[in-house]
Design a protein around this motif. Sequence first.
Motif, PDB file in Angstrom:
ATOM      1  N   ALA A 140       0.837  -1.211   0.000  1.00 55.16           N
ATOM      2  CA  ALA A 140       0.000   0.000   0.000  1.00 55.16           C
ATOM      3  C   ALA A 140       0.871   1.259   0.000  1.00 55.16           C
ATOM      4  N   ILE A 141       1.956   1.238   0.762  1.00 59.40           N
ATOM      5  CA  ILE A 141       2.875   2.374   0.771  1.00 59.40           C
ATOM      6  C   ILE A 141       3.498   2.548  -0.613  1.00 59.40           C
ATOM      7  N   ALA A 142       3.880   1.446  -1.238  1.00 59.15           N
ATOM      8  CA  ALA A 142       4.444   1.504  -2.590  1.00 59.15           C
ATOM      9  C   ALA A 142       3.446   2.151  -3.554  1.00 59.15           C
ATOM     10  N   ALA A 143       2.180   1.760  -3.448  1.00 56.87           N
ATOM     11  CA  ALA A 143       1.151   2.341  -4.321  1.00 56.87           C
ATOM     12  C   ALA A 143       1.045   3.844  -4.123  1.00 56.87           C
ATOM     13  N   CYS A 144       1.114   4.301  -2.885  1.00 56.33           N
ATOM     14  CA  CYS A 144       1.044   5.741  -2.600  1.00 56.33           C
ATOM     15  C   CYS A 144       2.248   6.482  -3.180  1.00 56.33           C
ATOM     16  N   VAL A 145       3.425   5.918  -3.014  1.00 61.18           N
ATOM     17  CA  VAL A 145       4.643   6.534  -3.555  1.00 61.18           C
ATOM     18  C   VAL A 145       4.556   6.591  -5.081  1.00 61.18           C
ATOM     19  N   TYR A 146       4.175   5.483  -5.705  1.00 57.77           N
ATOM     20  CA  TYR A 146       4.048   5.450  -7.165  1.00 57.77           C
ATOM     21  C   TYR A 146       3.010   6.463  -7.644  1.00 57.77           C
ATOM     22  N   GLY A 147       1.897   6.541  -6.939  1.00 65.05           N
ATOM     23  CA  GLY A 147       0.840   7.477  -7.320  1.00 65.05           C
ATOM     24  C   GLY A 147       1.300   8.924  -7.221  1.00 65.05           C
ATOM     25  N   PHE A 148       2.023   9.243  -6.173  1.00 68.52           N
ATOM     26  CA  PHE A 148       2.510  10.609  -6.014  1.00 68.52           C
ATOM     27  C   PHE A 148       3.518  10.973  -7.098  1.00 68.52           C
ATOM     28  N   ILE A 149       4.401  10.042  -7.428  1.00 69.80           N
ATOM     29  CA  ILE A 149       5.378  10.305  -8.491  1.00 69.80           C
ATOM     30  C   ILE A 149       4.659  10.477  -9.832  1.00 69.80           C
ATOM     31  N   THR A 150       3.674   9.641 -10.105  1.00 70.10           N
ATOM     32  CA  THR A 150       2.894   9.780 -11.338  1.00 70.10           C
ATOM     33  C   THR A 150       2.257  11.157 -11.408  1.00 70.10           C
ATOM     34  N   TYR A 151       1.604  11.558 -10.333  1.00 73.67           N
ATOM     35  CA  TYR A 151       0.962  12.874 -10.267  1.00 73.67           C
ATOM     36  C   TYR A 151       1.982  13.994 -10.497  1.00 73.67           C
ATOM     37  N   SER A 152       3.133  13.901  -9.866  1.00 78.71           N
ATOM     38  CA  SER A 152       4.154  14.937  -9.993  1.00 78.71           C
ATOM     39  C   SER A 152       4.680  15.035 -11.416  1.00 78.71           C
ATOM     40  N   LEU A 153       4.888  13.885 -12.058  1.00 78.70           N
ATOM     41  CA  LEU A 153       5.368  13.900 -13.437  1.00 78.70           C
ATOM     42  C   LEU A 153       4.339  14.526 -14.375  1.00 78.70           C
ATOM     43  N   ARG A 176      11.029  18.580  -7.999  1.00 73.84           N
ATOM     44  CA  ARG A 176      11.783  18.343  -6.760  1.00 73.84           C
ATOM     45  C   ARG A 176      11.086  17.313  -5.877  1.00 73.84           C
ATOM     46  N   ALA A 177       9.767  17.410  -5.763  1.00 75.78           N
ATOM     47  CA  ALA A 177       9.017  16.444  -4.944  1.00 75.78           C
ATOM     48  C   ALA A 177       9.156  15.032  -5.517  1.00 75.78           C
ATOM     49  N   ALA A 178       9.059  14.909  -6.834  1.00 76.21           N
ATOM     50  CA  ALA A 178       9.205  13.599  -7.471  1.00 76.21           C
ATOM     51  C   ALA A 178      10.621  13.064  -7.287  1.00 76.21           C
ATOM     52  N   LEU A 179      11.608  13.935  -7.338  1.00 76.08           N
ATOM     53  CA  LEU A 179      12.997  13.522  -7.138  1.00 76.08           C
ATOM     54  C   LEU A 179      13.199  12.959  -5.730  1.00 76.08           C
ATOM     55  N   VAL A 180      12.645  13.627  -4.739  1.00 77.81           N
ATOM     56  CA  VAL A 180      12.725  13.144  -3.354  1.00 77.81           C
ATOM     57  C   VAL A 180      12.004  11.802  -3.224  1.00 77.81           C
ATOM     58  N   CYS A 181      10.840  11.688  -3.833  1.00 81.42           N
ATOM     59  CA  CYS A 181      10.072  10.433  -3.753  1.00 81.42           C
ATOM     60  C   CYS A 181      10.790   9.290  -4.474  1.00 81.42           C
ATOM     61  N   CYS A 182      11.424   9.571  -5.602  1.00 77.31           N
ATOM     62  CA  CYS A 182      12.181   8.527  -6.301  1.00 77.31           C
ATOM     63  C   CYS A 182      13.347   8.044  -5.439  1.00 77.31           C
ATOM     64  N   ALA A 183      14.031   8.974  -4.777  1.00 82.56           N
ATOM     65  CA  ALA A 183      15.139   8.602  -3.886  1.00 82.56           C
ATOM     66  C   ALA A 183      14.617   7.756  -2.720  1.00 82.56           C
ATOM     67  N   ALA A 184      13.488   8.175  -2.143  1.00 79.77           N
ATOM     68  CA  ALA A 184      12.887   7.408  -1.046  1.00 79.77           C
ATOM     69  C   ALA A 184      12.444   6.036  -1.533  1.00 79.77           C
ATOM     70  N   LEU A 209      13.273   1.532 -11.921  1.00 80.13           N
ATOM     71  CA  LEU A 209      12.413   2.686 -12.176  1.00 80.13           C
ATOM     72  C   LEU A 209      12.826   3.948 -11.410  1.00 80.13           C
ATOM     73  N   PRO A 210      13.116   3.876 -10.106  1.00 77.87           N
ATOM     74  CA  PRO A 210      13.506   5.115  -9.426  1.00 77.87           C
ATOM     75  C   PRO A 210      14.842   5.673  -9.918  1.00 77.87           C
ATOM     76  N   ILE A 211      15.740   4.797 -10.339  1.00 79.39           N
ATOM     77  CA  ILE A 211      17.018   5.266 -10.877  1.00 79.39           C
ATOM     78  C   ILE A 211      16.767   6.029 -12.180  1.00 79.39           C
ATOM     79  N   LEU A 212      15.978   5.435 -13.060  1.00 75.42           N
ATOM     80  CA  LEU A 212      15.645   6.123 -14.317  1.00 75.42           C
ATOM     81  C   LEU A 212      14.874   7.411 -14.048  1.00 75.42           C
ATOM     82  N   GLY A 213      13.983   7.360 -13.053  1.00 77.90           N
ATOM     83  CA  GLY A 213      13.218   8.551 -12.698  1.00 77.90           C
ATOM     84  C   GLY A 213      14.125   9.674 -12.218  1.00 77.90           C
ATOM     85  N   MET A 214      15.072   9.350 -11.358  1.00 79.60           N
ATOM     86  CA  MET A 214      15.987  10.386 -10.851  1.00 79.60           C
ATOM     87  C   MET A 214      16.858  10.953 -11.974  1.00 79.60           C
TER      88      MET A 214
END
Length: 138
Positions: free
Chosen positions: A56-69, A78-86, A125-130
């Motif tokens: 469920a936490i993974a889904a929230c993180v993925y959803g927030f990154i999707t929204y930010s992109l 910046r928010a997506a960058l922090v979330c990708c690192a997390a 995915l987070p590496i490519l995202g960052m």
Amino acid sequence: MTESATDTTPDHKLGSGPGRVLVWFYGVFTVAAASRSIVQTVLDFGKAPLAYVLSAIAACVYGFITYSLVRGGEKARRAALVCCAAELLFVLIVGTWTLADASAFPDATVWSDYGMGYLFIPVILPILGMLWLRRAKR
């Protein structure tokens, strides 16, 4: 230009070009992790509550990154960058934990074994995202 002015103009098109592929993958993973978590929580929460909460936490993180992109702008970048690192940190921690103490996870999470059940996409995915988000800053 002030910070607020840059957030309202679409000069940071995070969801275009390679960002469009990231939006697609993060969107798919949002749905996959959320669906998995909901079904497992409803059907058998007592079996592996830690795994289901982590999904469920993974889904929230993925959803927030999707929204930010999709949203774009410097604050979203910046928010997506922090979330990708997390996200990368979570994948590494949970992946190592599942290998070190498999008994703590009677059922898999999205991040189990570094995302092996998802072709290691959760660790890639987070590496490519960052990389994309750092490039999009220019």
